[in-house]
Design an enzyme around this catalytic site. Structure first.
Site, PDB file in Angstrom:
ATOM      1  CE1 TYR A  49     -10.508 -63.916   2.068  1.00 61.26           C
ATOM      2  CE2 TYR A  49      -8.475 -62.680   1.691  1.00 61.26           C
ATOM      3  CZ  TYR A  49      -9.490 -63.483   1.212  1.00 61.26           C
ATOM      4  OH  TYR A  49      -9.491 -63.861  -0.100  1.00 61.26           O
ATOM      5  CB  CYS A  50      -8.417 -56.954   4.445  1.00 61.15           C
ATOM      6  SG  CYS A  50      -7.814 -56.733   6.142  1.00 61.15           S
ATOM      7  NE  ARG A  51      -4.779 -53.890   0.094  1.00 66.33           N
ATOM      8  CZ  ARG A  51      -5.141 -52.633  -0.101  1.00 66.33           C
ATOM      9  NH1 ARG A  51      -4.909 -51.729   0.842  1.00 66.33           N
ATOM     10  NH2 ARG A  51      -5.717 -52.271  -1.223  1.00 66.33           N
ATOM     11  N   GLY A  52      -4.024 -58.279   5.578  1.00 69.30           N
ATOM     12  CA  GLY A  52      -3.186 -58.798   6.655  1.00 69.30           C
ATOM     13  C   GLY A  52      -3.396 -58.015   7.930  1.00 69.30           C
TER      14      GLY A  52
END
Lengths: 219, 219
Positions: free
Chosen positions: B177-180
């Site tokens: 996952y990352c920032r969105g």
DNA sequence: GCAACATTCTAACACTTGTTAGATTGTGCG
DNA sequence: CGCACAATCTAACAAGTGTTAGAATGTTGC
């Protein structure tokens, strides 16, 4: 693998929504539309602006897909594109109220009557209204009442309130509400009722706030 | 009893928030700040803009009270004024995604990997991560991981991923996952992992979405 | 078809905003 | 002190916005 081009466009699309929310007149139109479907003329009147200006702002809102319209005879009726738009308006307003001291001060100035709900919860108000302990009046125009209103509330538009006072039970406590915290109609209703000897309070919440809180709405 | 003067100012104040949200660059800065406190220089780099322009946009955000700053030595660190600002960003983005077809299409284009969460809930993912069934990696810069990350996630910044592949258990399913949803880092991580024989997926949610959903965040 | 009317379109203006580049402020360190 | 450097301020210009007034569109009802 060249994300910069498409990437920036993502934020640009969201900024279209932001731009639609960047004008006080458009925000007022959104709040009015949150009360129910309205024609361009009605919106212009209630927002206190020229019909052509209202049309221009509605066009901007339509291009941001926040509102939709439909033709019915000579009139074009506008409505919010969804409940989420009304909730977005509440969210922006809440953030403004939370962070902008000036807004809180301005709100305190216009609100003469103290808010009933600061003391008691929405549920207990609902219970009291159900058992007839208090009488809840909706002082918005009747068309807005018909588009959706609080349970057990009766329509008593501000303009007709004075000549319909006899309809209100004498001893009961009266609770008035209108479009929400930015609307002064419930304050004026409470002021009028008190000069006539009623025990009157207001709720700051309007139908939108009530609904966003997960509480029921009647039609 | 002259509400028009003060009344209009209410919407003007809220429109200050709207104006702050009306620029794609400022929205990108808000999303970056939702990942944690950052300096002006870092923000400018990560948003791909000049430091002076970033400073100007941050000034606008500060005047709308959406961000605050503090000095630490030579650097000035900016942060969101509150969790409600991050949630407002999510709300505006969600409304844009719900009503702007163009945005949905653009999102589909950049997202090569299918979203794992479309099939399974956040809770079941959390459970699988807890019992070690899957390994969750946070591919954002390490400072953002330290500011707050998903439970059971380990920091594995995208830039270091290739040379740190050995740290990942061979057989396990990897979830990145990352920032969105607007961030492509998890997509790139998944692409890299798959070419190296890993079974990899992504979650579209970032820390902000996770937190707004009422789920726990670790520090 | 024509008159009445709700709404939108067009043109024009002052005003604001985004961006760039150069100059300035203010802090830390030797 | 004075250099290095992060951040802000200023000036300037193109581009976009809000508002007004007049013209045009499209629908209803005769």
């Amino acid at each position: 693998m060249k994300p910069s081009i498409t990437k920036s466009s993502l934020y640009e699309h969201v900024a279209r929504i932001g731009k639609a929310l960047a004008s006080p007149k458009r925000l007022e139109l959104i709040e009015l539309l949150a009360q129910g479907e309205k024609t361009v003329e009605t919106l212009a009147q209630q927002a206190g602006i020229d019909v052509r200006l209202a049309s221009a702002h509605l066009k901007a809102l339509r291009e941001a897909r926040l509102v939709e319209n439909r033709r019915e005879g000579k009139f074009i009726h506008y409505r919010l594109s969804g409940q989420d738009v009304a909730e977005l308006w509440l969210n922006v307003r809440d953030v403004a109220e939370a962070h902008l001291l000036e807004l809180r001060l301005a709100l305190e100035q216009i609100s003469a009557a103290p808010d009933l709900l600061s003391a008691e919860s929405r549920e207990s108000l609902l219970a009291k209204a159900r058992c007839g302990d208090i009488v809840v009046i909706d002082v918005r125009p009747e068309s807005e009442y018909e588009a959706g209103h609080l349970p057990f509330a009766r329509s008593m538009p501000l303009g007709e309130l004075e000549k319909r006072l006899a309809e209100l039970p004498a001893g009961k406590e009266v609770v008035a509400y209108c479009r929400g915290p930015f609307c002064v109609m419930s304050d004026e209703a409470v002021a009028l009722l008190r000069t006539r000897g009623f025990s009157a309070h207001k709720i700051t919440d309007g139908v939108t706030e009530w609904q966003a809180g997960g509480l029921p709405i009647e039609r």
